[in-house]
Design a protein around this motif. Structure first.
Motif, PDB file in Angstrom:
ATOM      1  N   PRO A   1      82.151  42.618  26.408  1.00  0.00           N
ATOM      2  CA  PRO A   1      81.347  41.415  26.237  1.00  0.00           C
ATOM      3  C   PRO A   1      81.235  41.092  24.744  1.00  0.00           C
ATOM      4  O   PRO A   1      81.314  41.995  23.913  1.00  0.00           O
TER       5      PRO A   1
ATOM      6  N   PHE B   1      84.287  43.320  33.554  1.00  0.00           N
ATOM      7  CA  PHE B   1      84.503  43.970  32.270  1.00  0.00           C
ATOM      8  C   PHE B   1      85.259  45.258  32.488  1.00  0.00           C
ATOM      9  O   PHE B   1      85.054  45.967  33.459  1.00  0.00           O
TER      10      PHE B   1
ATOM     11  N   ASN C   1      81.424  60.972  38.776  1.00  0.00           N
ATOM     12  CA  ASN C   1      82.229  59.994  38.040  1.00  0.00           C
ATOM     13  C   ASN C   1      81.295  59.192  37.152  1.00  0.00           C
ATOM     14  O   ASN C   1      80.183  58.890  37.541  1.00  0.00           O
ATOM     15  N   PHE C   2      81.778  58.840  35.985  1.00  0.00           N
ATOM     16  CA  PHE C   2      80.958  57.970  35.144  1.00  0.00           C
ATOM     17  C   PHE C   2      81.863  57.101  34.304  1.00  0.00           C
ATOM     18  O   PHE C   2      83.037  57.392  34.124  1.00  0.00           O
ATOM     19  N   ASN C   3      81.305  56.020  33.787  1.00  0.00           N
ATOM     20  CA  ASN C   3      82.108  55.116  32.961  1.00  0.00           C
ATOM     21  C   ASN C   3      81.588  55.086  31.539  1.00  0.00           C
ATOM     22  O   ASN C   3      80.558  55.674  31.224  1.00  0.00           O
TER      23      ASN C   3
ATOM     24  N   PRO D   1      80.559  52.361  28.974  1.00  0.00           N
ATOM     25  CA  PRO D   1      80.369  50.936  28.732  1.00  0.00           C
ATOM     26  C   PRO D   1      80.590  50.546  27.274  1.00  0.00           C
ATOM     27  O   PRO D   1      80.780  49.381  26.980  1.00  0.00           O
TER      28      PRO D   1
ATOM     29  N   LYS E   1      71.044  54.694  31.397  1.00  0.00           N
ATOM     30  CA  LYS E   1      71.999  55.279  32.327  1.00  0.00           C
ATOM     31  C   LYS E   1      71.421  55.179  33.729  1.00  0.00           C
ATOM     32  O   LYS E   1      70.200  55.250  33.898  1.00  0.00           O
TER      33      LYS E   1
ATOM     34  N   VAL F   1      71.900  56.842  37.640  1.00  0.00           N
ATOM     35  CA  VAL F   1      72.555  57.811  38.514  1.00  0.00           C
ATOM     36  C   VAL F   1      72.357  57.350  39.954  1.00  0.00           C
ATOM     37  O   VAL F   1      71.223  57.115  40.370  1.00  0.00           O
TER      38      VAL F   1
ATOM     39  N   LYS G   1      78.913  46.349  38.645  1.00  0.00           N
ATOM     40  CA  LYS G   1      79.604  46.853  37.462  1.00  0.00           C
ATOM     41  C   LYS G   1      79.676  45.840  36.315  1.00  0.00           C
ATOM     42  O   LYS G   1      79.328  46.184  35.186  1.00  0.00           O
ATOM     43  N   PRO G   2      80.103  44.576  36.577  1.00  0.00           N
ATOM     44  CA  PRO G   2      80.136  43.635  35.455  1.00  0.00           C
ATOM     45  C   PRO G   2      78.763  43.434  34.827  1.00  0.00           C
ATOM     46  O   PRO G   2      78.645  43.319  33.601  1.00  0.00           O
TER      47      PRO G   2
ATOM     48  N   ASP H   1      77.965  46.514  32.731  1.00  0.00           N
ATOM     49  CA  ASP H   1      78.823  46.582  31.551  1.00  0.00           C
ATOM     50  C   ASP H   1      78.343  45.621  30.479  1.00  0.00           C
ATOM     51  O   ASP H   1      78.359  45.944  29.301  1.00  0.00           O
ATOM     52  N   SER H   2      77.912  44.427  30.906  1.00  0.00           N
ATOM     53  CA  SER H   2      77.473  43.474  29.897  1.00  0.00           C
ATOM     54  C   SER H   2      76.149  43.912  29.280  1.00  0.00           C
ATOM     55  O   SER H   2      75.831  43.517  28.169  1.00  0.00           O
TER      56      SER H   2
ATOM     57  N   LYS I   1      75.538  47.100  28.791  1.00  0.00           N
ATOM     58  CA  LYS I   1      75.883  48.399  28.207  1.00  0.00           C
ATOM     59  C   LYS I   1      75.058  49.536  28.813  1.00  0.00           C
ATOM     60  O   LYS I   1      74.539  50.410  28.122  1.00  0.00           O
ATOM     61  N   ILE I   2      74.922  49.502  30.116  1.00  0.00           N
ATOM     62  CA  ILE I   2      74.267  50.588  30.834  1.00  0.00           C
ATOM     63  C   ILE I   2      75.349  51.436  31.486  1.00  0.00           C
ATOM     64  O   ILE I   2      76.282  50.896  32.090  1.00  0.00           O
ATOM     65  N   GLN I   3      75.255  52.737  31.341  1.00  0.00           N
ATOM     66  CA  GLN I   3      76.277  53.622  31.883  1.00  0.00           C
ATOM     67  C   GLN I   3      75.995  53.919  33.359  1.00  0.00           C
ATOM     68  O   GLN I   3      74.850  54.128  33.753  1.00  0.00           O
ATOM     69  N   MET I   4      77.060  53.931  34.158  1.00  0.00           N
ATOM     70  CA  MET I   4      76.923  54.266  35.571  1.00  0.00           C
ATOM     71  C   MET I   4      77.391  55.697  35.768  1.00  0.00           C
ATOM     72  O   MET I   4      78.461  56.062  35.298  1.00  0.00           O
ATOM     73  N   ILE I   5      76.600  56.495  36.475  1.00  0.00           N
ATOM     74  CA  ILE I   5      77.022  57.847  36.821  1.00  0.00           C
ATOM     75  C   ILE I   5      77.048  57.923  38.349  1.00  0.00           C
ATOM     76  O   ILE I   5      76.016  57.755  38.992  1.00  0.00           O
ATOM     77  N   VAL I   6      78.226  58.125  38.909  1.00  0.00           N
ATOM     78  CA  VAL I   6      78.385  58.091  40.364  1.00  0.00           C
ATOM     79  C   VAL I   6      78.473  59.528  40.857  1.00  0.00           C
ATOM     80  O   VAL I   6      79.398  60.255  40.513  1.00  0.00           O
ATOM     81  N   VAL I   7      77.498  59.947  41.654  1.00  0.00           N
ATOM     82  CA  VAL I   7      77.511  61.289  42.235  1.00  0.00           C
ATOM     83  C   VAL I   7      77.831  61.110  43.714  1.00  0.00           C
ATOM     84  O   VAL I   7      76.963  60.811  44.506  1.00  0.00           O
TER      85      VAL I   7
END
Lengths: 192, 105
Positions: free
Chosen positions: A13, A98, A111-113, A115, B65, B67, B76-77, B80-81, B83-89
């Protein structure tokens, strides 16, 4: 019903949300901003900041080359309107996703991304181990688009191939073996 | 650094919820101060737009973040915009307590 727009891929962004005009007259002008979409910002960035050509940039964004050119033209038009009419530019909206890297942790299996592209991820945010695997989900449609145009000229008569020279159309080139006009490899006109 | 966890109950023994946007409770946890807050999810029964509403709720608490065991398509978009992190368990039955212990690392 019109066909659904494909999602455009945007790397990051923009750093800012928009621009404001300044100067003594700026206060009296119409405050209604010009809405520059994320995809238009990305098109401008790829083609004028990263100096890619429209074909390369369209592959990066996951759209066709004509669509990219349309997005780019619309971006220029909006920016020109904002400059001439002294309007604000708001960068928001658009049909985009994005791009961010995905990682997997070997310790806890999550899993994590990431940003923020500027930062390099070293450890798992959940359990803190340093054993992480980077995933980059390859985008198949993009590769197909890229394969369609190869930078090779080919002779439809004898099959002679030579590297394409940027700026010179393939059908201006003449095959050195049989003096037939060359074609771009992979285009419908050439049989090979 | 605040971290949100999607939980299916309001105790430390409750499990991580299967979906992010329609989970029962959000746990906002701060590993530095070890403070935690259970927020009942107001968007649980929304037909549409639960994802963006939940993201807005968490953004207002300056979470960095999230979880969860699964995220919706449109999340996700948005994240991302921001700037928060995703943690997939994926597919685990970890309790809030276990996750918090992991986050303390």
């Amino acid at each position: 019903m019109p066909r659904v727009k494909t999602l455009r891929k945007v790397l990051n962004p923009p750093l800012i949300k928009g621009f404001k005009p300044y100067g003594p007259e700026s206060g009296n002008l119409n405050q209604e901003p010009v809405n520059l979409l994320f995809e238009e910002y990305e098109a401008l960035r790829l083609s004028d900041y990263d100096m890619l050509n429209h074909h390369q940039a369209s592959v990066m964004m996951g759209v066709s080359r004509p669509t990219f050119t349309r997005i780019y033209a619309s971006a220029l038009q909006k920016i020109a309107r904002a400059f001439v009419e002294g309007k604000q530019i708001a960068i928001e909206g658009g049909k985009v996703y994005f791009d961010s890297d995905w990682y997997q942790c070997a310790g806890c299996g999550c899993n994590f991304n990431n940003p923020e592209r500027e930062k390099v991820i070293e450890s798992c945010p959940l359990c803190g181990t340093r054993q992480i695997i980077s995933h980059d989900f390859p985008d198949e449609t993009n590769e197909e688009n890229a394969k369609h145009w190869e930078y090779v000229c080919v002779c439809p008569q004898c099959g002679f191939e030579q590297e394409h020279q940027l700026g010179i159309p393939c059908n201006h080139q003449v095959c050195p073996k049989c003096t037939h006009k060359m074609k771009r490899k992979g285009t419908p006109g050439c049989k090979i | 650094m605040k971290i949100a966890i999607a939980s299916n109950g309001n105790t430390l023994e409750s499990c991580i919820d299967s979906t992010f946007a329609r989970c029962n409770f959000f746990v906002v946890y701060d590993p530095e101060t070890r403070a935690m807050e259970f927020i009942p999810n107001p968007n649980k029964d929304l037909e549409e737009g639960a994802g963006s509403a939940s993201v807005k709720l968490l953004e207002s608490r300056s979470v960095q973040k999230i979880v969860a065991s699964e995220f919706g398509m449109k999340i996700k978009p948005l994240l991302d915009s921001l700037k928060i992190q995703m943690i997939v368990v994926k597919g685990s039955k970890k309790t809030m307590k276990e996750i918090m212990v992991m986050l303390n690392h």
